[in-house]
Design an enzyme around this catalytic site. Structure first.
Site, short mmCIF file in Angstrom:
data_model
loop_
_atom_site.label_atom_id
_atom_site.label_comp_id
_atom_site.label_asym_id
_atom_site.label_seq_id
_atom_site.Cartn_x
_atom_site.Cartn_y
_atom_site.Cartn_z
N MET A 1 -16.54 -19.00 -13.63
CA MET A 1 -16.85 -20.23 -12.74
C MET A 1 -17.13 -20.38 -12.06
O MET A 1 -16.33 -19.54 -11.12
CB MET A 1 -15.15 -21.93 -13.37
CG MET A 1 -15.11 -21.95 -14.68
SD MET A 1 -16.58 -22.88 -15.99
CE MET A 1 -16.56 -24.02 -14.87
N ASP B 1 -19.42 -30.38 -21.41
CA ASP B 1 -18.23 -30.37 -21.37
C ASP B 1 -16.63 -31.10 -22.00
O ASP B 1 -17.57 -32.54 -21.49
CB ASP B 1 -18.70 -29.92 -20.28
CG ASP B 1 -19.39 -29.25 -19.14
OD1 ASP B 1 -18.71 -27.83 -18.83
OD2 ASP B 1 -20.22 -29.48 -18.45
N ASP C 1 -21.31 -21.61 -14.60
CA ASP C 1 -21.09 -22.30 -14.50
C ASP C 1 -20.20 -22.86 -12.78
O ASP C 1 -19.97 -22.70 -12.64
CB ASP C 1 -20.35 -22.78 -15.65
CG ASP C 1 -20.16 -24.45 -15.55
OD1 ASP C 1 -20.70 -24.86 -15.33
OD2 ASP C 1 -19.28 -24.71 -17.20
N HIS D 1 -25.96 -27.55 -22.55
CA HIS D 1 -23.71 -27.28 -22.73
C HIS D 1 -23.16 -28.16 -22.23
O HIS D 1 -23.87 -29.11 -21.72
CB HIS D 1 -23.85 -26.29 -20.94
CG HIS D 1 -22.21 -25.70 -20.63
ND1 HIS D 1 -22.15 -24.80 -20.66
CD2 HIS D 1 -21.64 -26.61 -19.72
CE1 HIS D 1 -21.54 -24.91 -20.21
NE2 HIS D 1 -20.54 -25.64 -19.15
N SER E 1 -25.68 -28.80 -18.36
CA SER E 1 -25.12 -29.42 -18.60
C SER E 1 -25.21 -31.21 -18.87
O SER E 1 -25.38 -31.54 -17.33
CB SER E 1 -24.25 -28.84 -17.40
OG SER E 1 -23.21 -30.32 -17.69
N MET F 1 -11.73 -26.81 -22.26
CA MET F 1 -11.33 -27.68 -20.90
C MET F 1 -10.35 -28.33 -20.87
O MET F 1 -10.05 -29.06 -20.76
CB MET F 1 -12.41 -27.72 -19.49
CG MET F 1 -13.45 -26.93 -19.01
SD MET F 1 -14.76 -27.87 -17.64
CE MET F 1 -15.78 -28.21 -19.40
N HIS G 1 -17.84 -25.90 -23.91
CA HIS G 1 -16.98 -25.36 -23.27
C HIS G 1 -16.11 -26.11 -23.58
O HIS G 1 -15.58 -27.10 -22.78
CB HIS G 1 -17.94 -25.45 -22.01
CG HIS G 1 -16.84 -25.21 -20.70
ND1 HIS G 1 -17.16 -25.16 -19.10
CD2 HIS G 1 -15.54 -24.50 -20.94
CE1 HIS G 1 -16.28 -25.28 -18.38
NE2 HIS G 1 -15.90 -24.31 -19.37
N MET H 1 -13.17 -32.36 -21.32
CA MET H 1 -12.28 -32.47 -20.94
C MET H 1 -10.80 -33.31 -21.22
O MET H 1 -11.01 -33.82 -21.96
CB MET H 1 -12.80 -32.54 -20.00
CG MET H 1 -13.20 -31.67 -18.89
SD MET H 1 -14.22 -31.99 -17.41
CE MET H 1 -15.47 -31.03 -16.66
C1 DX5 Z 1 -17.47 -28.59 -13.92
C2 DX5 Z 1 -18.23 -27.89 -15.67
C3 DX5 Z 1 -19.79 -27.61 -15.41
C4 DX5 Z 1 -20.48 -28.97 -14.37
C5 DX5 Z 1 -21.75 -28.52 -13.98
O1 DX5 Z 1 -16.03 -28.94 -14.80
O2 DX5 Z 1 -17.80 -27.02 -16.49
O3 DX5 Z 1 -20.18 -27.51 -16.83
O4 DX5 Z 1 -20.83 -30.13 -15.47
O5 DX5 Z 1 -21.94 -29.66 -13.04
P1 DX5 Z 1 -23.00 -28.98 -12.17
O6 DX5 Z 1 -24.05 -27.95 -12.53
O7 DX5 Z 1 -23.38 -30.08 -11.61
O8 DX5 Z 1 -21.98 -28.26 -11.02
ZN ZN Z 2 -19.22 -26.15 -17.60
#
Ligand code: DX5
Ligand code: ZN
Length: 217
Positions: free
Chosen positions: A136, A34, A174, A32, A7, A67, A65, A36
């Site tokens: 998740m 993220d 994740d 990956h 990530s 969000m 991903h 948001m």
């Molecule tokens: C959380 C994200 C994850 C996160 C994972 O909202 O979707 O992908 O960045 O990070 P770690 O491995 O540190 O939990």
């Molecule tokens: Zn993620």
């Protein structure tokens, strides 16, 4: 083959190009990413300009991903930014079936993520249309959170749902993944492990990716 997907939220954005090169040369098969929006989750990460950098330097699968609320409004945009997989949240979609179709039409793998407090059985009616479920194992919003142990049970149920429907859906975990839980997750049925802080806060991220990869393959 099981996949490690670092990530990139936990990487050093001050030297993003180098971080991408490190992953290109590592045992990780996917990036990956993220994304948001500060609405679906209480955090804002990155968008187009950063994704452009990934598109430019990545030699691997780009796993986005989302969000965000109303992800259907941005599917085309993320496709143009080089997404190989687009994962939307079950909780963020008004019409999940249509959004899955919209993603697949663009020749992109369609993923659906579910929060730790969403019943996995709600995915039953969609499962044969989904390429990937992102289960998740923390509440989305931040990296560095503690893995929720309840995930093992949920993973088992999800695996049963998938095999009962003869679907080819793969499972991604994740949140809070480390060498403490990687093997167990894969033995129950996970195919892809996302790891953020465990990789990037370690002394040698590349070696940590190698250790995770070796543990699960
Ligand atoms: C959380 C994200 C994850 C996160 C994972 O909202 O979707 O992908 O960045 O990070 P770690 O491995 O540190 O939990
Ligand atoms: Zn993620």
């Amino acid at each position: 083959m099981k996949i490690i997907a670092p990530s990139m939220l936990s990487c050093n954005f001050g030297k993003l190009e180098e971080e991408i090169e490190m992953v290109n040369k590592s045992d990780a098969d996917w990036f990956h990413l993220d994304i948001m929006d500060g609405v679906f989750v209480p955090n804002i990460t990155f968008g187009t300009p950063i994704l452009d950098v990934f598109k430019k330097y990545s030699e691997k699968h780009l796993d986005m991903h989302l969000m965000i609320v109303n992800p259907e409004n941005y599917v085309e945009k993320f496709a143009s930014l080089g997404a190989n997989t687009i994962t939307v949240h079950y909780e963020a979609c008004d019409n999940l079936k249509d959004t899955i179709k919209q993603i697949k039409k663009l020749n992109i793998k369609a993923g659906v993520a579910i929060n730790p407090d969403t019943d996995v059985s709600l995915l039953k009616e969609f499962i044969d249309q989904i390429d990937l479920v992102c289960l998740m194992s923390v509440f989305p919003g931040f990296s560095g959170q503690k893995f929720i142990n309840e995930t093992y049970k949920r993973l088992k149920s999800l695996k049963t749902i998938i095999s009962n429907s003869n679907a080819n859906t793969i499972i991604q975990i994740d949140g809070g993944v480390s060498l403490d839980n990687a093997k167990k997750l894969v033995s129950i049925g996970a195919d892809i492990l996302v790891a953020g802080s465990f990789v990037f806060k370690s002394e040698s991220p590349k070696k940590t990716i190698e250790k995770l990869y070796t543990a699960i393959n």
